[in-house]
Design a protein around this motif. Structure first.
Motif, PDB file in Angstrom:
ATOM      1  N   ILE A 173       0.448  -1.007  -0.239  1.00 33.29           N
ATOM      2  CA  ILE A 173       0.527   0.303  -0.120  1.00 33.29           C
ATOM      3  C   ILE A 173       0.569   1.355  -0.372  1.00 33.29           C
ATOM      4  CG2 ILE A 173      -1.712   1.011   1.520  1.00 33.29           C
ATOM      5  CD1 ILE A 173      -3.278  -0.965   2.111  1.00 33.29           C
ATOM      6  N   TYR A 174       1.953   1.236   0.552  1.00 31.81           N
ATOM      7  CA  TYR A 174       2.776   2.351   1.301  1.00 31.81           C
ATOM      8  C   TYR A 174       3.733   2.225  -0.434  1.00 31.81           C
ATOM      9  CZ  TYR A 174       1.147   3.772   5.659  1.00 31.81           C
ATOM     10  OH  TYR A 174       0.973   4.406   6.769  1.00 31.81           O
ATOM     11  N   GLU A 175       4.040   1.259  -0.086  1.00 33.41           N
ATOM     12  CA  GLU A 175       5.498   1.481  -1.773  1.00 33.41           C
ATOM     13  C   GLU A 175       4.708   1.759  -3.293  1.00 33.41           C
ATOM     14  OE1 GLU A 175       8.629  -0.404  -0.640  1.00 33.41           O
ATOM     15  OE2 GLU A 175       8.967   0.360   1.127  1.00 33.41           O
ATOM     16  N   GLU A 176       4.181   1.017  -3.111  1.00 31.89           N
ATOM     17  CA  GLU A 176       3.429   0.975  -4.871  1.00 31.89           C
ATOM     18  C   GLU A 176       2.522   1.395  -5.479  1.00 31.89           C
ATOM     19  OE1 GLU A 176       3.103  -4.114  -4.885  1.00 31.89           O
ATOM     20  OE2 GLU A 176       5.059  -4.136  -5.192  1.00 31.89           O
ATOM     21  N   ILE A 226       5.641   5.486  -1.239  1.00 37.58           N
ATOM     22  CA  ILE A 226       6.022   6.361   0.288  1.00 37.58           C
ATOM     23  C   ILE A 226       6.869   5.355   0.898  1.00 37.58           C
ATOM     24  CG2 ILE A 226       5.756   7.194   2.799  1.00 37.58           C
ATOM     25  CD1 ILE A 226       2.587   7.542   1.966  1.00 37.58           C
ATOM     26  N   PRO A 227       8.538   5.229   0.903  1.00 40.59           N
ATOM     27  CA  PRO A 227       9.379   4.089   1.357  1.00 40.59           C
ATOM     28  C   PRO A 227       8.623   4.213   3.050  1.00 40.59           C
ATOM     29  CG  PRO A 227      10.594   5.978   0.998  1.00 40.59           C
ATOM     30  CD  PRO A 227       9.562   6.826   0.637  1.00 40.59           C
ATOM     31  N   VAL A 228       8.721   2.477   3.067  1.00 43.66           N
ATOM     32  CA  VAL A 228       8.714   2.169   4.762  1.00 43.66           C
ATOM     33  C   VAL A 228       9.515   0.791   5.293  1.00 43.66           C
ATOM     34  CG1 VAL A 228       6.156   2.813   5.079  1.00 43.66           C
ATOM     35  CG2 VAL A 228       7.056   0.436   3.453  1.00 43.66           C
ATOM     36  N   ILE A 229       9.946   1.272   6.572  1.00 43.64           N
ATOM     37  CA  ILE A 229      10.523   0.210   6.784  1.00 43.64           C
ATOM     38  C   ILE A 229       9.970  -0.784   7.977  1.00 43.64           C
ATOM     39  CG2 ILE A 229      12.634  -0.695   8.912  1.00 43.64           C
ATOM     40  CD1 ILE A 229      13.257   2.470   8.263  1.00 43.64           C
ATOM     41  N   LYS A 230      10.247  -2.062   7.572  1.00 43.00           N
ATOM     42  CA  LYS A 230       9.203  -3.126   7.719  1.00 43.00           C
ATOM     43  C   LYS A 230       9.751  -3.363   9.705  1.00 43.00           C
ATOM     44  CE  LYS A 230       7.496  -5.917   4.815  1.00 43.00           C
ATOM     45  NZ  LYS A 230       7.127  -7.591   3.376  1.00 43.00           N
ATOM     46  N   GLY A 231       9.785  -3.998  10.337  1.00 50.23           N
ATOM     47  CA  GLY A 231       9.778  -4.625  11.186  1.00 50.23           C
ATOM     48  C   GLY A 231       9.955  -4.894  12.435  1.00 50.23           C
ATOM     49  N   LYS A 232      10.208  -4.877  13.999  1.00 53.47           N
ATOM     50  CA  LYS A 232       9.512  -5.590  14.904  1.00 53.47           C
ATOM     51  C   LYS A 232       9.739  -4.778  16.148  1.00 53.47           C
ATOM     52  CE  LYS A 232       9.447  -9.816  18.236  1.00 53.47           C
ATOM     53  NZ  LYS A 232       9.989 -10.603  18.254  1.00 53.47           N
ATOM     54  N   LYS A 233       8.484  -4.311  16.967  1.00 47.96           N
ATOM     55  CA  LYS A 233       8.589  -3.369  17.653  1.00 47.96           C
ATOM     56  C   LYS A 233       9.157  -3.674  18.870  1.00 47.96           C
ATOM     57  CE  LYS A 233       5.653  -0.043  15.936  1.00 47.96           C
ATOM     58  NZ  LYS A 233       6.553   1.671  15.989  1.00 47.96           N
ATOM     59  N   SER A 234       9.683  -2.877  19.394  1.00 42.43           N
ATOM     60  CA  SER A 234      10.259  -2.866  21.313  1.00 42.43           C
ATOM     61  C   SER A 234       9.807  -3.587  22.158  1.00 42.43           C
ATOM     62  CB  SER A 234      11.164  -2.073  21.227  1.00 42.43           C
ATOM     63  OG  SER A 234      10.557  -1.163  21.976  1.00 42.43           O
ATOM     64  N   THR A 269       4.683  -6.572  14.886  1.00 44.12           N
ATOM     65  CA  THR A 269       5.334  -5.523  13.537  1.00 44.12           C
ATOM     66  C   THR A 269       5.094  -4.485  12.866  1.00 44.12           C
ATOM     67  OG1 THR A 269       4.458  -7.095  11.572  1.00 44.12           O
ATOM     68  CG2 THR A 269       5.966  -8.260  12.559  1.00 44.12           C
ATOM     69  N   SER A 270       5.607  -3.953  12.631  1.00 44.56           N
ATOM     70  CA  SER A 270       5.192  -2.318  12.028  1.00 44.56           C
ATOM     71  C   SER A 270       5.677  -2.114  10.255  1.00 44.56           C
ATOM     72  CB  SER A 270       5.118  -1.175  13.003  1.00 44.56           C
ATOM     73  OG  SER A 270       6.319  -1.158  13.031  1.00 44.56           O
ATOM     74  N   VAL A 271       5.057  -1.229   8.939  1.00 50.19           N
ATOM     75  CA  VAL A 271       5.794  -0.696   8.512  1.00 50.19           C
ATOM     76  C   VAL A 271       5.893   0.885   9.320  1.00 50.19           C
ATOM     77  CG1 VAL A 271       5.165  -2.064   6.594  1.00 50.19           C
ATOM     78  CG2 VAL A 271       3.960  -0.391   7.296  1.00 50.19           C
ATOM     79  N   GLU A 272       7.333   1.494   9.015  1.00 50.90           N
ATOM     80  CA  GLU A 272       7.988   2.312   9.298  1.00 50.90           C
ATOM     81  C   GLU A 272       7.252   3.917   8.509  1.00 50.90           C
ATOM     82  OE1 GLU A 272       7.592   3.580  13.543  1.00 50.90           O
ATOM     83  OE2 GLU A 272       7.302   1.757  13.503  1.00 50.90           O
ATOM     84  N   ALA A 273       7.455   4.953   8.120  1.00 51.05           N
ATOM     85  CA  ALA A 273       7.497   6.078   7.565  1.00 51.05           C
ATOM     86  C   ALA A 273       7.840   6.739   8.112  1.00 51.05           C
ATOM     87  CB  ALA A 273       5.996   6.231   6.427  1.00 51.05           C
ATOM     88  N   GLN A 319       4.016   5.611  12.272  1.00 49.91           N
ATOM     89  CA  GLN A 319       3.812   3.900  12.385  1.00 49.91           C
ATOM     90  C   GLN A 319       2.836   4.413  11.051  1.00 49.91           C
ATOM     91  OE1 GLN A 319       3.402   1.945  15.460  1.00 49.91           O
ATOM     92  NE2 GLN A 319       0.984   1.799  15.145  1.00 49.91           N
ATOM     93  N   GLY A 320       3.276   3.536  10.183  1.00 47.00           N
ATOM     94  CA  GLY A 320       2.115   3.512   9.743  1.00 47.00           C
ATOM     95  C   GLY A 320       1.157   2.085   9.003  1.00 47.00           C
ATOM     96  N   ALA A 321       0.993   1.117   9.391  1.00 46.63           N
ATOM     97  CA  ALA A 321      -0.070  -0.229  10.546  1.00 46.63           C
ATOM     98  C   ALA A 321       0.991  -0.885  11.163  1.00 46.63           C
ATOM     99  CB  ALA A 321      -0.666  -0.313   8.390  1.00 46.63           C
TER     100      ALA A 321
END
Ligand code: 86X
Length: 511
Positions: free
Chosen positions: A210-213, A217-225, A237-241, A251-253
């Protein structure tokens, strides 16, 4: 920061002394520049771009068709993708009884002040007050308990498109932080953790797309602390913009694995093939209209919104440019023909034939609304069998032979779509700073960077960083630990504690 009320009155000003740099010709310009006064610029853009209208309840906004059409495009994509995954749509009630809401105390605890309640019907006080859903775990899970009996009832995979209400007190911002917003919330239950884990990432990939295509908007996929994850779950987990102008992560989603915490609370059990009673493994995941706010913040410029073609409800606007004694009718006909040709080819195109506005006014108007391409047709274009195409993202003007219209428009829209991503990524990447020490960290934070640092992964240290960076601008916290981990050489130390680092983590101020 000005109050929501101040913004309301400010952005509602259509004429008068407040506007500093109104474009003389058209009266349509923004009075704030993105780089000078980002907050005010944002409020002005969403209103003048006709996405938002202010409402008389603070933190609530009218979403106009220009915004909803973007939401619908993302919805169409996401809804089709989750249906491929055999997830089904449903709808649970907006209202929650207090008993149900409080069934999972740990989950509700921190959030309680944000819950809105209905206390009256007409002038009669209700015996039992009724909450409005802030999220639907407690609404849905009692029924998961009822519906899931044996392993053949699994997986249970439901989603709903709905509104939720969270009575926020910190500064409301259209799309980014509003008291009511639209989202989808997915709630799934599996027999095994393996299946749940797999879905978490599958959904996260859809959010990335959704964000990138779509939004570019470039996002980073990762795990929350542990500190930043959804407390009721196992891991988040989240995508971060990132918003370069404010130096804030957003936090994008989120896609959570809830583990068996809710299964325990709500007694969501099933009998496995061997006849043994087991608890289900659950996930929940959501993205909201916040996506639209990130879109505006990342791509918008001093002339207004800039929309990626894929989500723009109008991709091409055709504007007649009549001139003195020129044949106005012929120009109008050429505009209509252009619209017909392009719509037949599948583009979303409109002509602006209004005779009470000048071409210059129309240029500014559609620029403000972010339409990716503008086609101008004047007398000279008729003579040369050409049209002039102007790109919204970089203002480039190209004269195109009528005969190549469809082909060129396709090419240019694709190029705009890609260019937006490239530009956003370049800006975002320029804001990423890799640090190894506390001093470097503080310097980068003051420079509004998104910081990648080696961390010991200890909660106490994260709390300490928060405390040490507290201030007017808000504290720094972890955004996520990216799945894509750079190499962490043996002996690397945590930037904050000096203990051995366990992973690379993104830090920064955030929304
Ligand atoms: C957390 C968790 C989760 C389903 C998602 O992130 C995806 C979709 N829900 C939401 N959260 C709350 O649980 C919450 C609860 C209450 Cl009572 C509240 F007032 C606000 C909340 N905000 C977030």
């Amino acid at each position: 920061m000005a109050t929501d009320e101040a913004k309301k009155s400010n952005t509602n000003v259509k004429s008068g002394g407040k506007k500093k740099e109104v474009k003389k010709e058209t009266g349509l310009g923004l009075s704030n520049k993105k780089d000078d006064n980002f907050g005010e610029w944002y409020y002005e853009v969403v209103v003048n771009g006709e996405m938002i209208e202010y409402y008389d309840i603070s933190g609530c906004y009218i979403l106009r068709p220009w915004a909803i059409s973007i939401w619908e495009t993302m919805q169409t994509f996401f809804d089709a993708e989750i249906k491929k995954m055999k997830i089904k749509n449903c709808y649970f009630p907006l209202f929650v009884s207090p008993g149900v809401l409080q069934r999972e105390k740990d989950h509700i605890e921190g959030f309680a002040p944000e819950v809105a309640w209905v206390t009256k019907s007409g002038s009669t006080d209700l015996d039992v007050h009724i909450a409005i859903r802030p999220t639907s775990e407690t609404v849905m899970y009692p029924y998961y308990s009822k519906w899931i009996r044996g392993h053949r009832d699994l997986p249970l995979k439901l989603n709903q498109w709905c509104n939720v209400v969270r009575w926020e007190f910190s500064h409301p911002t259209p799309f980014i932080r509003s008291r009511e917003f639209l989202w989808q919330e997915g709630h799934t239950a599996f027999a095994t953790k393996v299946e749940a884990d797999e879905e978490v990432l599958e959904i996260l990939e859809l959010y990335r797309r959704i964000y990138e295509e779509y939004l570019e908007i470039p996002v980073i996929k990762g795990k929350k602390s542990e500190l930043e994850k959804f407390a009721g779950g196992l891991y988040t987990t989240s995508v971060e913009a990132f918003i370069p102008n404010t130096g804030r992560g957003i936090q994008g989603a989120t896609s959570h694995c809830l583990g068996q915490n809710f299964a325990k609370m709500f007694e969501i059990n099933f009998e496995n093939e061997k006849g043994e009673k087991q608890m289900v493994w659950q996930n929940s995941w959501a993205y909201s209209t916040r996506t639209i706010g990130v879109l505006v913040m990342v791509h918008g410029d001093d002339n207004g919104l800039v929309l990626p073609p894929k989500v723009a409800s109008v991709q091409v606007v055709v504007i007649p440019v009549p001139y003195k004694d020129a044949d106005t009718q012929a120009i109008f006909d050429a505009c209509s023909e252009t619209v017909n040709t392009l719509s037949k080819a599948g583009f979303r195109v409109e002509a602006d034939f209004r005779d009470n506005y000048s071409p210059g006014w129309k240029y500014s108007h559609w620029e403000m609304k972010g339409v990716p391409l503008r086609i101008e047709i004047g007398p000279k274009d008729l003579v040369n069998s050409q049209v002039r195409i102007v790109r919204r993202d970089n203002s480039a003007k190209t004269d195109i032979p009528m005969a190549k219209l469809t082909e060129k428009v396709k090419e240019m829209l694709d190029d705009v779509q890609q260019s937006l991503f490239d530009a956003a990524k370049q800006k975002r990447d320029a804001c990423i700073k890799v640090v190894k020490t506390w001093d470097e960290f503080m310097e980068a934070l003051n420079q509004k960077k998104m910081i990648l640092a080696p961390w010991c992964d200890e909660e106490e240290v994260e709390k300490d960083v928060k405390a040490r960076t507290k201030g007017e601008m808000g504290a720094a916290k972890t955004l996520c630990s990216p799945f894509d981990q750079p190499e962490l050489p043996e002996g690397t130390l945590c930037f904050a504690s000096g203990k051995p680092a366990k992973k690379w983590t993104y830090w920064g101020r955030s929304y």
